[in-house]
Design an enzyme around this catalytic site. Structure first.
Site, PDB file in Angstrom:
ATOM      1  N   VAL A  16       7.778   1.696   3.444  1.00  0.00           N
ATOM      2  CA  VAL A  16       7.117   2.960   3.805  1.00  0.00           C
ATOM      3  C   VAL A  16       5.635   2.985   3.423  1.00  0.00           C
ATOM      4  O   VAL A  16       5.053   4.049   3.234  1.00  0.00           O
ATOM      5  CB  VAL A  16       7.874   4.193   3.246  1.00  0.00           C
ATOM      6  CG1 VAL A  16       9.228   4.324   3.905  1.00  0.00           C
ATOM      7  CG2 VAL A  16       8.010   4.145   1.723  1.00  0.00           C
ATOM      8  N   ASP A  41      11.790   0.490   0.321  1.00  0.00           N
ATOM      9  CA  ASP A  41      10.700  -0.041  -0.502  1.00  0.00           C
ATOM     10  C   ASP A  41       9.515   0.925  -0.494  1.00  0.00           C
ATOM     11  O   ASP A  41       8.893   1.144   0.546  1.00  0.00           O
ATOM     12  CB  ASP A  41      10.250  -1.400   0.054  1.00  0.00           C
ATOM     13  CG  ASP A  41       9.155  -2.024  -0.788  1.00  0.00           C
ATOM     14  OD1 ASP A  41       9.475  -2.907  -1.591  1.00  0.00           O
ATOM     15  OD2 ASP A  41       7.986  -1.604  -0.659  1.00  0.00           O
ATOM     16  N   TYR A  46       1.695   4.547  -2.783  1.00  0.00           N
ATOM     17  CA  TYR A  46       1.923   5.093  -1.431  1.00  0.00           C
ATOM     18  C   TYR A  46       1.968   6.626  -1.443  1.00  0.00           C
ATOM     19  O   TYR A  46       1.882   7.250  -0.393  1.00  0.00           O
ATOM     20  CB  TYR A  46       3.240   4.582  -0.827  1.00  0.00           C
ATOM     21  CG  TYR A  46       3.419   3.095  -0.704  1.00  0.00           C
ATOM     22  CD1 TYR A  46       2.363   2.209  -0.877  1.00  0.00           C
ATOM     23  CD2 TYR A  46       4.669   2.575  -0.385  1.00  0.00           C
ATOM     24  CE1 TYR A  46       2.561   0.838  -0.775  1.00  0.00           C
ATOM     25  CE2 TYR A  46       4.873   1.206  -0.272  1.00  0.00           C
ATOM     26  CZ  TYR A  46       3.824   0.348  -0.475  1.00  0.00           C
ATOM     27  OH  TYR A  46       4.042  -1.000  -0.362  1.00  0.00           O
ATOM     28  N   LYS A  71       6.823   0.427  -7.124  1.00  0.00           N
ATOM     29  CA  LYS A  71       5.846  -0.506  -7.706  1.00  0.00           C
ATOM     30  C   LYS A  71       4.898   0.224  -8.641  1.00  0.00           C
ATOM     31  O   LYS A  71       4.447   1.333  -8.324  1.00  0.00           O
ATOM     32  CB  LYS A  71       5.043  -1.191  -6.588  1.00  0.00           C
ATOM     33  CG  LYS A  71       5.931  -1.794  -5.515  1.00  0.00           C
ATOM     34  CD  LYS A  71       5.188  -2.565  -4.457  1.00  0.00           C
ATOM     35  CE  LYS A  71       6.085  -2.795  -3.255  1.00  0.00           C
ATOM     36  NZ  LYS A  71       6.163  -1.618  -2.339  1.00  0.00           N
ATOM     37  N   HIS A 101       2.327  -3.943  -8.765  1.00  0.00           N
ATOM     38  CA  HIS A 101       1.918  -3.931  -7.354  1.00  0.00           C
ATOM     39  C   HIS A 101       0.918  -5.034  -7.004  1.00  0.00           C
ATOM     40  O   HIS A 101       0.958  -5.595  -5.920  1.00  0.00           O
ATOM     41  CB  HIS A 101       1.357  -2.556  -6.998  1.00  0.00           C
ATOM     42  CG  HIS A 101       1.455  -2.212  -5.547  1.00  0.00           C
ATOM     43  ND1 HIS A 101       1.521  -0.926  -5.086  1.00  0.00           N
ATOM     44  CD2 HIS A 101       1.496  -2.998  -4.445  1.00  0.00           C
ATOM     45  CE1 HIS A 101       1.605  -0.933  -3.768  1.00  0.00           C
ATOM     46  NE2 HIS A 101       1.576  -2.177  -3.356  1.00  0.00           N
ATOM     47  N   LEU A 180       5.849  -8.188  10.237  1.00  0.00           N
ATOM     48  CA  LEU A 180       5.387  -8.118  11.632  1.00  0.00           C
ATOM     49  C   LEU A 180       3.861  -8.220  11.679  1.00  0.00           C
ATOM     50  O   LEU A 180       3.250  -7.933  12.717  1.00  0.00           O
ATOM     51  CB  LEU A 180       5.846  -6.807  12.282  1.00  0.00           C
ATOM     52  CG  LEU A 180       7.333  -6.457  12.105  1.00  0.00           C
ATOM     53  CD1 LEU A 180       7.632  -5.069  12.692  1.00  0.00           C
ATOM     54  CD2 LEU A 180       8.220  -7.515  12.771  1.00  0.00           C
ATOM     55  N   ASN A 230      15.134  -2.980  14.504  1.00  0.00           N
ATOM     56  CA  ASN A 230      14.824  -3.940  13.441  1.00  0.00           C
ATOM     57  C   ASN A 230      16.046  -4.297  12.590  1.00  0.00           C
ATOM     58  O   ASN A 230      16.019  -5.284  11.861  1.00  0.00           O
ATOM     59  CB  ASN A 230      13.699  -3.405  12.552  1.00  0.00           C
ATOM     60  CG  ASN A 230      12.381  -3.283  13.302  1.00  0.00           C
ATOM     61  OD1 ASN A 230      12.246  -3.798  14.416  1.00  0.00           O
ATOM     62  ND2 ASN A 230      11.419  -2.586  12.733  1.00  0.00           N
TER      63      ASN A 230
HETATM   64  P1  A2P Z   1       5.439   2.351  13.985  1.00  0.00           P
HETATM   65  O1  A2P Z   1       5.537   2.703  12.518  1.00  0.00           O
HETATM   66  O2  A2P Z   1       4.512   3.229  14.747  1.00  0.00           O
HETATM   67  O3  A2P Z   1       6.790   2.227  14.642  1.00  0.00           O
HETATM   68  P2  A2P Z   1       4.799  -4.405   9.231  1.00  0.00           P
HETATM   69  O4  A2P Z   1       6.179  -4.079   8.825  1.00  0.00           O
HETATM   70  O5  A2P Z   1       4.515  -5.853   9.397  1.00  0.00           O
HETATM   71  O6  A2P Z   1       3.784  -3.747   8.337  1.00  0.00           O
HETATM   72  O7  A2P Z   1       4.572  -3.778  10.688  1.00  0.00           O
HETATM   73  C1  A2P Z   1       4.599  -2.388  10.866  1.00  0.00           C
HETATM   74  C2  A2P Z   1       3.973  -2.026  12.200  1.00  0.00           C
HETATM   75  O8  A2P Z   1       4.763  -2.521  13.271  1.00  0.00           O
HETATM   76  C3  A2P Z   1       3.862  -0.533  12.399  1.00  0.00           C
HETATM   77  O9  A2P Z   1       2.646  -0.290  13.068  1.00  0.00           O
HETATM   78  C4  A2P Z   1       5.054  -0.193  13.269  1.00  0.00           C
HETATM   79  O10 A2P Z   1       4.747   0.900  14.120  1.00  0.00           O
HETATM   80  C5  A2P Z   1       5.220  -1.458  14.101  1.00  0.00           C
HETATM   81  N1  A2P Z   1       6.638  -1.736  14.423  1.00  0.00           N
HETATM   82  C6  A2P Z   1       7.674  -1.798  13.567  1.00  0.00           C
HETATM   83  N2  A2P Z   1       8.805  -2.153  14.199  1.00  0.00           N
HETATM   84  C7  A2P Z   1       8.484  -2.306  15.506  1.00  0.00           C
HETATM   85  C8  A2P Z   1       9.230  -2.653  16.661  1.00  0.00           C
HETATM   86  N3  A2P Z   1      10.530  -2.925  16.597  1.00  0.00           N
HETATM   87  N4  A2P Z   1       8.565  -2.701  17.855  1.00  0.00           N
HETATM   88  C9  A2P Z   1       7.238  -2.439  17.923  1.00  0.00           C
HETATM   89  N5  A2P Z   1       6.480  -2.101  16.857  1.00  0.00           N
HETATM   90  C10 A2P Z   1       7.092  -2.041  15.655  1.00  0.00           C
END
Ligand code: A2P
Length: 264
Positions: A16, A41, A46, A71, A101, A180, A230
């Protein structure tokens, strides 16, 4: 003492970071728990621990069913006092994992306080985040209880092999944040091609790349459909060839560093 992770950390958690405190965070955590996530997490920095606590309470789940990480913000002085404040916000009497952290002010000074937080029962396990090879060596040298986890920026583009090796050799579990690439990797052509071949989405492929190695991931999303998407990463496998294509995306040269540009 060995850095044991007390209780099993589920391989998938909801992260988050950058989710504002309030309904957006409460909803994301609620949707995740409803979908079957059992790992959340958060962090003192945050400023959304209270929303995590609210969602946990509203979910009606037993506290013991959910793995909660927070953290220690190393700008504060005392990991014990900070943990007690976190527990109040989270509405729980312990967290499952409490991490330093980042090694702000050096990698060692906070560790005795982290150990004390664990002794007091505030945290089942303690660990670190954003620690590189040298930081792990420093903290290990003074630790009475070894860090159980090092949570770092880790994904196919940041495949920090030397740091992974350093963690493994010290029996420290590597946990991947930004799996991601904060969303940026989702549009990469190679990731998209593997996704196409596998019949999965790019997000699922990136998450699967880590969990297939036994590395926990904590993707962030505030969208219910993405949170659910996810989670669907335990019913397929990436082929060796697909894993190798993804491994080759590394831009860090297999570094032992935790970050290219530390912010502290
Ligand atoms: P959102 O929160 O608007 O859904 P990371 O976990 O690497 O930090 O990536 C988080 C980013 O990836 C956020 O901007 C989130 O957008 C986006 N995101 C998370 N899951 C997906 C998904 N399944 N498809 C597209 N974008 C995703």
């Amino acid at each position: 003492m060995a850095g044991t992770l007390d209780g099993t950390m589920p391989l998938l958690g909801l992260g988050v970071w950058q989710v504002p405190d309030g309904p957006e965070c409460v909803n994301a955590v609620r949707w995740a728990l409803d979908a079957g996530y059992r790992h959340i997490d958060t962090a003192q920095a945050y400023r959304n621990e209270a929303s995590v606590g609210k969602a946990l309470k509203e979910s009606g789940l037993d506290r013991a069913e959910v793995f909660i990480t927070t953290k220690f913000f190393p700008g504060a002085e005392d990991p014990v006092r900070a943990a007690e404040q976190s527990l109040r916000r989270l509405g729980t009497d312990h967290v499952d994992l409490y991490l330093v952290h980042w090694p702000g002010g050096g990698p060692e000074w906070a560790w005795p306080g982290m150990e004390r937080a664990a002794e007091l029962g505030h945290a089942r396990s303690i660990g670190v985040s954003n620690f590189d090879e040298a930081d792990l060596a420093s903290v290990s040298a003074i630790a009475e209880r070894m860090p159980a986890v090092n949570q770092i920026h880790f994904n196919p583009f940041a495949f920090r092999r030397a740091l992974l090796e350093a963690c493994l050799s010290r029996n420290i579990a590597l946990e991947a944040y930004s799996p991601l690439g904060t969303g940026r990797l989702l549009s990469d052509a190679t990731v998209a091609a593997v996704a196409e071949d596998t019949g999965r989405t790019s997000a699922q492929v990136l998450l699967r790349w880590a969990v297939q190695r036994g590395i926990p991931v904590i993707p962030k999303s505030t969208h219910r459909n993405r949170i659910e998407e996810n989670l669907q990463i335990f019913d397929f496998e990436l082929s060796e060839e697909a894993m190798a294509r993804l491994d080759a995306l590394d831009r860090t040269g297999g570094t032992g560093r935790a970050l290219e540009r530390p912010w502290w």
